[in-house]
Scaffold this motif. Structure first.
Motif, PDB file in Angstrom:
ATOM      1  N   GLU A 117      59.853  71.201 -22.484  1.00  0.00           N
ATOM      2  CA  GLU A 117      59.999  71.271 -21.022  1.00  0.00           C
ATOM      3  C   GLU A 117      61.470  71.314 -20.613  1.00  0.00           C
ATOM      4  N   THR A 118      62.297  70.482 -21.258  1.00  0.00           N
ATOM      5  CA  THR A 118      63.659  70.282 -20.778  1.00  0.00           C
ATOM      6  C   THR A 118      64.626  71.397 -21.179  1.00  0.00           C
ATOM      7  N   PHE A 119      64.425  72.006 -22.360  1.00  0.00           N
ATOM      8  CA  PHE A 119      65.376  73.033 -22.787  1.00  0.00           C
ATOM      9  C   PHE A 119      65.341  74.271 -21.887  1.00  0.00           C
ATOM     10  N   PRO A 120      64.175  74.784 -21.518  1.00  0.00           N
ATOM     11  CA  PRO A 120      64.186  75.919 -20.580  1.00  0.00           C
ATOM     12  C   PRO A 120      64.768  75.550 -19.218  1.00  0.00           C
ATOM     13  N   GLN A 121      64.550  74.296 -18.786  1.00  0.00           N
ATOM     14  CA  GLN A 121      65.159  73.865 -17.520  1.00  0.00           C
ATOM     15  C   GLN A 121      66.678  73.831 -17.639  1.00  0.00           C
ATOM     16  N   PHE A 122      67.171  73.331 -18.781  1.00  0.00           N
ATOM     17  CA  PHE A 122      68.617  73.326 -19.007  1.00  0.00           C
ATOM     18  C   PHE A 122      69.183  74.746 -18.992  1.00  0.00           C
ATOM     19  N   LEU A 123      68.502  75.683 -19.643  1.00  0.00           N
ATOM     20  CA  LEU A 123      69.005  77.060 -19.691  1.00  0.00           C
ATOM     21  C   LEU A 123      69.120  77.652 -18.294  1.00  0.00           C
ATOM     22  N   ARG A 124      68.148  77.370 -17.443  1.00  0.00           N
ATOM     23  CA  ARG A 124      68.233  77.850 -16.050  1.00  0.00           C
ATOM     24  C   ARG A 124      69.431  77.227 -15.345  1.00  0.00           C
ATOM     25  N   ASP A 125      69.629  75.927 -15.547  1.00  0.00           N
ATOM     26  CA  ASP A 125      70.755  75.235 -14.916  1.00  0.00           C
ATOM     27  C   ASP A 125      72.088  75.720 -15.481  1.00  0.00           C
ATOM     28  N   PHE A 126      72.129  75.964 -16.779  1.00  0.00           N
ATOM     29  CA  PHE A 126      73.361  76.399 -17.424  1.00  0.00           C
ATOM     30  C   PHE A 126      73.790  77.776 -16.932  1.00  0.00           C
ATOM     31  N   ARG A 127      72.841  78.670 -16.803  1.00  0.00           N
ATOM     32  CA  ARG A 127      73.162  80.013 -16.308  1.00  0.00           C
ATOM     33  C   ARG A 127      73.589  79.968 -14.843  1.00  0.00           C
ATOM     34  N   ALA A 128      73.087  78.969 -14.118  1.00  0.00           N
ATOM     35  CA  ALA A 128      73.470  78.806 -12.708  1.00  0.00           C
ATOM     36  C   ALA A 128      74.741  77.966 -12.560  1.00  0.00           C
ATOM     37  N   LYS A 129      75.329  77.568 -13.713  1.00  0.00           N
ATOM     38  CA  LYS A 129      76.580  76.795 -13.758  1.00  0.00           C
ATOM     39  C   LYS A 129      76.440  75.413 -13.107  1.00  0.00           C
ATOM     40  N   ARG A 130      75.274  74.796 -13.288  1.00  0.00           N
ATOM     41  CA  ARG A 130      75.077  73.431 -12.793  1.00  0.00           C
ATOM     42  C   ARG A 130      74.238  72.611 -13.783  1.00  0.00           C
ATOM     43  N   PRO A 131      74.625  72.616 -15.059  1.00  0.00           N
ATOM     44  CA  PRO A 131      73.853  71.850 -16.048  1.00  0.00           C
ATOM     45  C   PRO A 131      73.992  70.347 -15.824  1.00  0.00           C
ATOM     46  N   PHE A 136      65.583  64.430 -19.579  1.00  0.00           N
ATOM     47  CA  PHE A 136      64.561  63.550 -20.132  1.00  0.00           C
ATOM     48  C   PHE A 136      63.196  64.211 -20.021  1.00  0.00           C
ATOM     49  N   SER A 137      62.463  64.222 -21.105  1.00  0.00           N
ATOM     50  CA  SER A 137      61.153  64.876 -21.146  1.00  0.00           C
ATOM     51  C   SER A 137      60.081  63.946 -20.599  1.00  0.00           C
ATOM     52  N   ALA A 138      59.436  64.370 -19.523  1.00  0.00           N
ATOM     53  CA  ALA A 138      58.329  63.599 -18.945  1.00  0.00           C
ATOM     54  C   ALA A 138      57.012  64.351 -19.051  1.00  0.00           C
ATOM     55  N   VAL A 139      57.073  65.677 -18.899  1.00  0.00           N
ATOM     56  CA  VAL A 139      55.866  66.497 -19.007  1.00  0.00           C
ATOM     57  C   VAL A 139      55.657  66.855 -20.474  1.00  0.00           C
ATOM     58  N   ARG A 140      54.481  66.533 -21.001  1.00  0.00           N
ATOM     59  CA  ARG A 140      54.205  66.777 -22.412  1.00  0.00           C
ATOM     60  C   ARG A 140      53.037  67.752 -22.543  1.00  0.00           C
ATOM     61  N   THR A 141      53.341  68.984 -22.871  1.00  0.00           N
ATOM     62  CA  THR A 141      52.309  69.989 -23.078  1.00  0.00           C
ATOM     63  C   THR A 141      52.833  71.083 -23.998  1.00  0.00           C
ATOM     64  N   LEU A 142      51.947  71.666 -24.767  1.00  0.00           N
ATOM     65  CA  LEU A 142      52.292  72.795 -25.627  1.00  0.00           C
ATOM     66  C   LEU A 142      51.631  74.072 -25.132  1.00  0.00           C
ATOM     67  N   GLU A 143      51.091  74.019 -23.935  1.00  0.00           N
ATOM     68  CA  GLU A 143      50.450  75.204 -23.370  1.00  0.00           C
ATOM     69  C   GLU A 143      51.507  76.230 -22.962  1.00  0.00           C
ATOM     70  N   GLY A 144      51.298  77.460 -23.386  1.00  0.00           N
ATOM     71  CA  GLY A 144      52.169  78.545 -22.964  1.00  0.00           C
ATOM     72  C   GLY A 144      53.526  78.589 -23.627  1.00  0.00           C
ATOM     73  N   ILE A 145      53.743  77.822 -24.705  1.00  0.00           N
ATOM     74  CA  ILE A 145      55.054  77.903 -25.357  1.00  0.00           C
ATOM     75  C   ILE A 145      55.164  79.249 -26.077  1.00  0.00           C
ATOM     76  N   PRO A 146      56.332  79.856 -26.058  1.00  0.00           N
ATOM     77  CA  PRO A 146      56.484  81.186 -26.682  1.00  0.00           C
ATOM     78  C   PRO A 146      56.440  81.085 -28.205  1.00  0.00           C
ATOM     79  N   PRO A 147      56.164  82.187 -28.888  1.00  0.00           N
ATOM     80  CA  PRO A 147      56.158  82.182 -30.361  1.00  0.00           C
ATOM     81  C   PRO A 147      57.511  81.773 -30.920  1.00  0.00           C
ATOM     82  N   ILE A 148      57.479  81.002 -31.985  1.00  0.00           N
ATOM     83  CA  ILE A 148      58.690  80.520 -32.645  1.00  0.00           C
ATOM     84  C   ILE A 148      59.547  81.697 -33.123  1.00  0.00           C
ATOM     85  N   ARG A 149      60.869  81.568 -32.975  1.00  0.00           N
ATOM     86  CA  ARG A 149      61.793  82.631 -33.409  1.00  0.00           C
ATOM     87  C   ARG A 149      61.967  82.581 -34.931  1.00  0.00           C
ATOM     88  N   ARG A 150      60.937  82.984 -35.649  1.00  0.00           N
ATOM     89  CA  ARG A 150      60.997  82.970 -37.100  1.00  0.00           C
ATOM     90  C   ARG A 150      61.926  84.046 -37.651  1.00  0.00           C
TER      91      ARG A 150
END
Length: 472
Positions: A117-131, A136-150
């Protein structure tokens, strides 16, 4: 954006002259999972110091470092190096979650808990220059996670490139385990959708899989559906389970039918008092020998995990544990010296009792004593730990344990797997140095071929406590 992801090596895996095979087994799956959230336009490199030299001459825009307790000092050094060069550095992982105040000075941002949950939120904030400084991870779900970058994983550098994780956490709460601290503030055990897990398996080449889940059988409904979906996929796989899950119902039979050929089992201790101290309720009043017989009846090899140094352990614990493993045909044994990790209930209790001796994290490798022992001296505990490894993996004991099985095929599998794991380390070192590990996969798959012997009944019939946990 140029992104670099680093898994620093543990201390004993850092030598340029000798690389134990256990540090070349699995690729850094956690980092490859986070990499899936990056943009297709980002340039990303993933480096694992266990199998390659980390290039420090570059200057990426973003550096992501995964921190465990025994690579913490190395991780901090990498972080400081890249921050001095102007890169933005983020740290996450078990150790950061346990000791955020220690990690924070070495990073621009730290992550506490799982990152889906937190890493994609950080990436959005980082690109917007406000990281933010912390996520802290509060939402716990594996639904809709993208395929691993193997595609970022250098498969030829690993013996088991097809590692996979389809759940997070564990339903149990052992006092010596990191899990409760890492998953604090949300679900402590959750699963992927079965179809997503099967799709990830289907993307992996070859036959062999290794499930790195803490407890693959922890959710009966999920595991049953997963194994049903895996039937006919012609896979052989390894994973982890508890004694309780092996004895209960018929889930272990479903796993064997789907291709389970080797399982990591946390026996840990044979003392009821030690089990209570560790809050390992799932092992109390369980018949270990019955669990072993049931696994062997299905042709499943066992990697038994055992912990030395709990308060009820005396000088005889090492020989009794080794003898039990050999006489019960345990294929491989993993021994640990009790290690109270920061963030665990065990560490908190030991600290409150004034029993912690050092905060040198390099020593928290389950091979050194870092706390005040009770019935054993620190010297006796470390000496007994090393003796147990030497004794269990003597050729005479490997042969004796192999001969406990009912079929010649199972005997041969046991002998080859156990002997190959510990007695051919110089050969493994050559294969690692010549980057030829992947060539050993066909042999591993052959050793994990199916064996079926006399079936054991599924109904659990525990013996009285006084005998179930006593070494025979």
């Amino acid at each position: 954006m140029k992104v670099k992801m680093i898994l620093p090596a543990l201390t004993e895996a850092e030598s340029p002259f000798w690389r134990p095979i256990k540090y070349s087994l699995f690729p850094p799956l956690g980092l490859a999972t986070l990499a899936a959230y990056l943009s297709p336009y980002d340039t990303v490199e993933l480096q694992d110091q266990h199998v390659e030299r980390v290039d420090l001459d570059d200057r990426p825009d973003l550096v992501v470092i995964q921190v465990y307790i025994t690579n913490a000092y190395r991780a901090y050094a990498f972080a400081d190096h890249y921050r001095a060069k102007g890169s933005y550095v983020v740290l996450g992982g078990l150790h950061v979650t346990s000791l955020p105040e220690e990690a924070a000075p070495h990073a621009d941002t730290i992550f506490l808990g799982p990152g889906e949950e937190t890493f994609p939120q950080f990436l959005r904030d980082f690109r917007a220059k406000r990281p933010q400084k912390r996520y802290f991870s509060a939402v716990r779900t594996l639904e809709g996670i993208p395929p691993i970058r193997r595609d970022l994983i250098k498969r030829h550098l690993y013996l088991v490139p097809n590692s996979i994780v389809v759940t997070r956490g564990c339903p149990h709460h052992c006092t010596f385990c990191y899990k409760d601290a890492f998953f604090e503030g949300g679900k402590t055990f959750y699963t992927q959708a079965v179809d997503d897990a099967l799709a990830e398996i289907d993307r992996l080449p070859g036959r062999h899989l290794y499930f790195l889940d803490d407890h693959l059988l922890g959710n009966v409904k999920f595991a049953s559906a997963l194994f049903e979906g895996m039937k006919g996929m012609n896979r052989v796989f390894q994973g982890a389970s508890t004694v309780d899950s092996i004895l209960r119902g018929n889930l272990i039979e479903q796993a064997a039918e789907a291709g389970l050929r080797s399982v990591f089992v946390g026996f840990e201790t044979f003392s009821p008092e030690n089990l209570r101290q560790s809050n390992k309720k799932q092992n109390l009043q369980k018949d270990y020998q019955r669990a072993v017989k049931r696994l062997h009846s299905l042709g499943i090899m066992i990697n038994g995990s055992f912990v030395f140094g709990l308060d009820d352990d005396g000088p005889d614990v090492f020989k009794r544990t080794v003898d039990w493993g050999v006489s019960n045909g345990i294929t491989t044994s993993t021994y640990h010296i009790l290690t109270p990790y920061p963030g665990t209930a065990l560490y908190t209790d030991m600290q409150r009792q004034g029993r912690m001796l050092t905060n040198n994290w390099d020593l928290y490798d389950t091979r050194h004593v870092v706390y005040q022992t009770r019935r054993l001296s620190a010297e006796a505990l470390e000496e007994g730990y090393h003796w147990a490894y030497r004794e269990f993996y003597r050729w005479s004991n490997i042969t004796k344990a192999s001969l406990t099985h009912d079929s010649a095929k199972h005997m041969l599998k046991h002998f080859l797997y156990s002997g190959g794991w510990k007695k051919f380390e110089p050969l493994w070192n050559v294969l690692i140095k010549t980057r030829s590990l992947e060539n050993m996969l066909p042999l591993l798959e052959a050793i994990l071929a199916k064996v079926r012997t006399k079936p054991e009944p599924a109904v659990e019939q525990p013996l009285p406590t006084s005998t179930t946990l006593t070494l025979q």
